[in-house]
Design an enzyme around this catalytic site. Structure first.
Site, PDB file in Angstrom:
ATOM      1  CG  ASP A  33     -19.897  -1.738   7.681  1.00 33.42           C
ATOM      2  OD1 ASP A  33     -19.263  -2.494   8.415  1.00 33.42           O
ATOM      3  OD2 ASP A  33     -19.848  -0.493   7.772  1.00 33.42           O
TER       4      ASP A  33
ATOM      5  CB  CYS B 198       5.419  -1.283  -0.520  1.00 29.86           C
ATOM      6  SG  CYS B 198       4.657   0.352  -0.355  1.00 29.86           S
TER       7      CYS B 198
ATOM      8  CB  CYS C  92      -0.097   1.720   4.071  1.00 29.59           C
ATOM      9  SG  CYS C  92       0.483   0.050   4.474  1.00 29.59           S
TER      10      CYS C  92
ATOM     11  CB  CYS D 163      -3.128   3.791   5.399  1.00 30.62           C
ATOM     12  SG  CYS D 163      -4.870   3.303   5.370  1.00 30.62           S
TER      13      CYS D 163
ATOM     14  CB  CYS E 100      -1.832   2.418  -1.013  1.00 33.14           C
ATOM     15  SG  CYS E 100      -1.804   0.783  -1.814  1.00 33.14           S
TER      16      CYS E 100
END
Length: 329
Positions: A145, A203, A206, A256, A260
């Site tokens: 990151d 689905c 989320c 979200c 899930c």
């Protein structure tokens, strides 16, 4: 050195995938995979460029810089031939979700940049030692990151999981509460992993759970509507209506992920540095309301929460407090 010893770590001029898995497991990584350091595929490149062109990155200008390096690993690390991707479980446990004033679940432990980098450097050291036994001079770099690296894309390419409709990497039978990291290495492996097919099916939980509608289409996200962006990266005042979407989370958002179905498999992390810190768990609503700058520095001395800065965190706290006051008046 006996030939049999060399083949434990490498085959000819290639590194051993089996050895990589063993070393990653020793360091506590939850998943590991490796792929060839090819240029990002055309579809992924198009998505990255469209994201920036549409302004969906908001004020995160670093996502628009060095796009050539993000797309072509050779531009970032010349001579790279393999990309190792690892995942580290940060899930603190369900009891943490019940905090009155809460933080995004990844923020209850120590700064993941430091925790992940330490383990990545150690993994690189071990792989280099193993390569040296086979006469391979290994070069490379570690990332977490902190560089123009599309972490979720490379984790998908390396077979760790699939990218869900919430744009996060989901590891089958483990979930999405993971930090990701990469090693860009200058040697090939004796075998490579294959990307997984998407398992979201029909689905949309989320997307339905996203308070700000940031997940405006499957696999598409506008950061400018995302509470994680607004409460962490955003340095300006919160847009009107944001406080109503925040519930009691004063840093980030996990809605979200909580929605899930794949995260029913989540288990608490065993990594010592990522355990929820008692001082954070002990914070009351009154403690947050009266948090001083000195207390902030001590509480988040080794924490990723510093990303929001004291002013940003207090802005978030005031927004929630003022909303509750208005609702109760």
């Amino acid at each position: 050195m006996a030939d049999s010893e060399a083949t434990d770590w490498a085959v000819g001029e290639s590194l051993s995938h089996a050895s990589l898995e063993k070393r990653a497991d020793e360091l506590g990584f939850s998943a590991v995979g490796v792929c060839r350091a090819d240029r990002v595929d055309a579809e992924a490149e198009s998505v990255m460029r469209e994201y920036v062109a549409a302004g969906h990155h908001g004020s995160m200008n670093y996502l628009a810089r060095n796009m050539d390096k993000r797309i072509d690993p050779q531009k970032l690390v010349p001579g790279v031939r393999s990309i190792v991707s690892v995942a580290l479980n940060y899930y603190p446990g369900r009891e943490v979700e019940q905090q009155d004033h809460s933080l995004s679940l990844y923020a209850y432990g120590s700064d993941y940049h430091v925790v992940m980098k330490h383990r990545l450097f150690e993994l690189f050291r071990l792989i280099s030692e193993d390569a040296a036994k086979a006469g391979i001079d290994l070069g490379g770099r570690a990332f977490c990151d902190t560089a123009p690296v599309s972490e979720r894309y490379w984790a998908w390419r390396a077979g760790l999981g699939f990218i869900g409709k919430n744009t996060l990497l989901i590891i089958p039978h483990k979930g999405s509460y993971f930090f990701l990291g990469e090693l860009f290495l200058t040697s090939p492996y004796d075998s490579y992993d294959s990307p997984l097919g998407n398992k979201c099916g029909r689905c949309t939980r989320c997307m339905d759970a996203c308070p700000g509608g940031a997940l405006y289409a499957p696999f598409r996200m506008d950061a400018r509507c995302c509470l994680s962006y607004l409460t962490i990266e955003n340095r300006d005042a919160l847009p009107p209506g944001t406080a109503a979407e925040m519930d009691h989370c004063i840093y980030g958002c996990d809605r979200c992920q909580m929605a899930c179905p794949h995260n029913r498999f989540a288990v608490p992390t065993t990594i010592p540095e990522l355990q929820p810190r008692p001082a954070l768990l002990a914070m009351t609503r009154d403690d947050w309301r009266h948090l001083t700058y000195e207390q902030y520095l001590e509480l988040f001395r080794h924490s990723a929460v510093k990303r929001a800065k004291y002013e940003g965190l207090m802005r978030n706290i005031r927004a929630v407090e003022e909303r509750d006051k208005d609702e109760n008046s």
